[in-house]
Enzyme design. Structure first.
Site, PDB file in Angstrom:
ATOM      1  N   ASP A 158      66.921   9.618  29.801  1.00 44.63           N
ATOM      2  CA  ASP A 158      66.294   8.403  29.630  1.00 44.63           C
ATOM      3  C   ASP A 158      64.947   8.217  30.363  1.00 44.63           C
ATOM      4  O   ASP A 158      64.891   8.942  31.382  1.00 44.63           O
ATOM      5  CB  ASP A 158      67.467   7.186  30.327  1.00 44.63           C
ATOM      6  CG  ASP A 158      67.108   5.952  29.292  1.00 44.63           C
ATOM      7  OD1 ASP A 158      66.563   6.058  28.151  1.00 44.63           O
ATOM      8  OD2 ASP A 158      67.265   4.864  30.074  1.00 44.63           O
TER       9      ASP A 158
ATOM     10  N   ASN B 261      68.122  11.269  19.703  1.00 41.99           N
ATOM     11  CA  ASN B 261      67.635  11.456  18.234  1.00 41.99           C
ATOM     12  C   ASN B 261      66.093  11.556  18.197  1.00 41.99           C
ATOM     13  O   ASN B 261      65.692  11.463  17.059  1.00 41.99           O
ATOM     14  CB  ASN B 261      68.204  10.001  17.740  1.00 41.99           C
ATOM     15  CG  ASN B 261      69.686  10.303  17.164  1.00 41.99           C
ATOM     16  OD1 ASN B 261      70.015  11.259  17.034  1.00 41.99           O
ATOM     17  ND2 ASN B 261      70.359   9.271  17.435  1.00 41.99           N
ATOM     18  N   ASN B 262      65.513  11.563  19.191  1.00 41.96           N
ATOM     19  CA  ASN B 262      63.895  11.561  19.479  1.00 41.96           C
ATOM     20  C   ASN B 262      63.518  12.968  19.210  1.00 41.96           C
ATOM     21  O   ASN B 262      63.544  13.813  20.195  1.00 41.96           O
ATOM     22  CB  ASN B 262      63.661  10.928  20.790  1.00 41.96           C
ATOM     23  CG  ASN B 262      62.074  10.844  20.832  1.00 41.96           C
ATOM     24  OD1 ASN B 262      61.371  11.591  20.341  1.00 41.96           O
ATOM     25  ND2 ASN B 262      61.695   9.891  21.537  1.00 41.96           N
TER      26      ASN B 262
ATOM     27  N   LYS C   1      61.093  14.517  21.783  1.00 44.47           N
ATOM     28  CA  LYS C   1      61.721  14.938  23.061  1.00 44.47           C
ATOM     29  C   LYS C   1      62.434  16.229  22.810  1.00 44.47           C
ATOM     30  O   LYS C   1      62.363  17.089  23.653  1.00 44.47           O
ATOM     31  CB  LYS C   1      62.859  13.756  23.382  1.00 44.47           C
ATOM     32  CG  LYS C   1      62.297  12.590  24.005  1.00 44.47           C
ATOM     33  CD  LYS C   1      63.390  11.616  24.528  1.00 44.47           C
ATOM     34  CE  LYS C   1      62.770  10.326  25.244  1.00 44.47           C
ATOM     35  NZ  LYS C   1      64.038   9.346  25.592  1.00 44.47           N
TER      36      LYS C   1
ATOM     37  N   ARG D 154      58.825  14.671  32.259  1.00 40.81           N
ATOM     38  CA  ARG D 154      59.831  15.227  31.279  1.00 40.81           C
ATOM     39  C   ARG D 154      59.713  16.878  31.852  1.00 40.81           C
ATOM     40  O   ARG D 154      60.810  17.306  32.243  1.00 40.81           O
ATOM     41  CB  ARG D 154      59.793  15.231  30.038  1.00 40.81           C
ATOM     42  CG  ARG D 154      60.857  15.382  28.998  1.00 40.81           C
ATOM     43  CD  ARG D 154      60.870  15.060  27.727  1.00 40.81           C
ATOM     44  NE  ARG D 154      60.916  13.407  27.660  1.00 40.81           N
ATOM     45  CZ  ARG D 154      59.991  12.763  27.495  1.00 40.81           C
ATOM     46  NH1 ARG D 154      58.725  13.214  27.234  1.00 40.81           N
ATOM     47  NH2 ARG D 154      59.912  11.445  27.584  1.00 40.81           N
TER      48      ARG D 154
ATOM     49  N   PHE E 277      53.770  10.690  21.818  1.00 33.70           N
ATOM     50  CA  PHE E 277      54.479   9.453  21.159  1.00 33.70           C
ATOM     51  C   PHE E 277      54.209   8.308  22.040  1.00 33.70           C
ATOM     52  O   PHE E 277      53.924   8.536  23.311  1.00 33.70           O
ATOM     53  CB  PHE E 277      55.972   9.914  20.895  1.00 33.70           C
ATOM     54  CG  PHE E 277      56.784  10.197  22.097  1.00 33.70           C
ATOM     55  CD1 PHE E 277      56.604  11.305  22.621  1.00 33.70           C
ATOM     56  CD2 PHE E 277      57.760   9.496  22.493  1.00 33.70           C
ATOM     57  CE1 PHE E 277      57.482  11.475  23.766  1.00 33.70           C
ATOM     58  CE2 PHE E 277      58.469   9.454  23.493  1.00 33.70           C
ATOM     59  CZ  PHE E 277      58.328  10.918  24.182  1.00 33.70           C
ATOM     60  N   GLY E 278      55.142   7.303  22.052  1.00 32.02           N
ATOM     61  CA  GLY E 278      55.168   6.204  22.613  1.00 32.02           C
ATOM     62  C   GLY E 278      53.830   5.742  23.205  1.00 32.02           C
ATOM     63  O   GLY E 278      52.999   5.578  22.362  1.00 32.02           O
ATOM     64  N   TYR E 279      54.017   5.823  24.671  1.00 33.86           N
ATOM     65  CA  TYR E 279      52.715   5.041  25.242  1.00 33.86           C
ATOM     66  C   TYR E 279      51.461   6.378  25.584  1.00 33.86           C
ATOM     67  O   TYR E 279      50.821   5.868  26.110  1.00 33.86           O
ATOM     68  CB  TYR E 279      53.091   4.469  26.742  1.00 33.86           C
ATOM     69  CG  TYR E 279      54.181   3.124  26.485  1.00 33.86           C
ATOM     70  CD1 TYR E 279      53.703   2.005  26.136  1.00 33.86           C
ATOM     71  CD2 TYR E 279      55.586   3.370  26.261  1.00 33.86           C
ATOM     72  CE1 TYR E 279      54.529   0.971  25.899  1.00 33.86           C
ATOM     73  CE2 TYR E 279      56.645   2.470  26.040  1.00 33.86           C
ATOM     74  CZ  TYR E 279      55.757   1.265  25.779  1.00 33.86           C
ATOM     75  OH  TYR E 279      56.816   0.004  25.832  1.00 33.86           O
TER      76      TYR E 279
END
Ligand code: IMP
Length: 196
Positions: A69, A8-9, A12, A178, A149-151
């Site tokens: 993940d 759902n990201n 990504k 990724r 996003f994220g870190y």
């Protein structure tokens, strides 16, 4: 070729779609009509990736798909936030809070080494395949940049002097964890297509 991507990201989806060759199209969960949160109950990226794609394939009419993940691993913090990266500072899953927690925990730590890891689990022809990508780098002392996003604002990949959040998507994609995992996935899909 169409392949379901169980996430759902939207960041990504964007990152992975931009890496795929034009003959591979991602089917998103939204397109598959699945809007619920996917459980990630396990303590390794591999187990969570497997659980996510199996959970989704059990709920839709598609038989092929993959999930991924990923997480940030910091040896000086005994590998944290690791598999708990998304909700490290709590269930609100706030990027800002997560970053703050990591920076606070690392305040007195001279060892800034870290790495991102992505593990993809593909279910193809009822068989399971895992692909892993790692991106080594360093944690900064302050956040910098507003992309990604994220870190991303506190991570400088090895060989660079700016954070992921100061890079364009295509710059990040040159070195990201990724990308390394997705290239292996693409390779597999192309081989499978040729032999199928
Ligand atoms: P999950 O794979 O959806 O469980 O979440 C992984 C979490 O790791 C994300 O929510 C981010 O906090 C972090 N993460 C994973 N990949 C990246 C990345 O490329 N940049 C920054 N943070 C990331």
């Amino acid at each position: 070729m169409e392949v379901l991507f169980a996430t759902n990201n939207r960041h990504k989806v964007e990152e992975i779609q931009s890496l795929l060759t034009t003959d591979i199209r991602l089917i998103t969960l939204k397109e598959a009509g699945i809007l619920e949160d996917i459980p990630e109950p396990f303590e390794t990226l591999e187990d969570n990736a497997r659980a996510k794609i199996r959970y989704i394939l059990d709920r839709c009419s598609v038989s092929t798909g993959f999930s991924e993940d990923s997480g940030l691993f910091i040896p000086a913090l005994q590998g944290r936030p690791g598999v708990h990266s998304a909700h490290y500072a709590g269930p609100q899953r706030s990027d800002k809070d997560n970053i703050q927690k990591v920076l606070t925990e690392m305040k007195a730590t001279p060892d800034r080494d870290a790495f991102f890891q992505t593990t993809i689990c593909l279910i193809w022809d009822n068989k399971e395949y895992m692909f892993t990508g790692i991106c080594p780098g360093q944690i900064t002392s302050d956040p910098s940049g507003d992309q990604g996003f994220g870190y991303d604002p506190i991570f400088i990949p090895q060989g660079s002097n700016i954070t992921f959040a100061e890079m364009t998507l295509s710059e990040k994609n040159q070195v990201s964890h990724r990308k390394k995992a997705v290239l292996q996935l693409i390779d597999f899909l192309h081989q499978a297509k040729k032999s199928g």
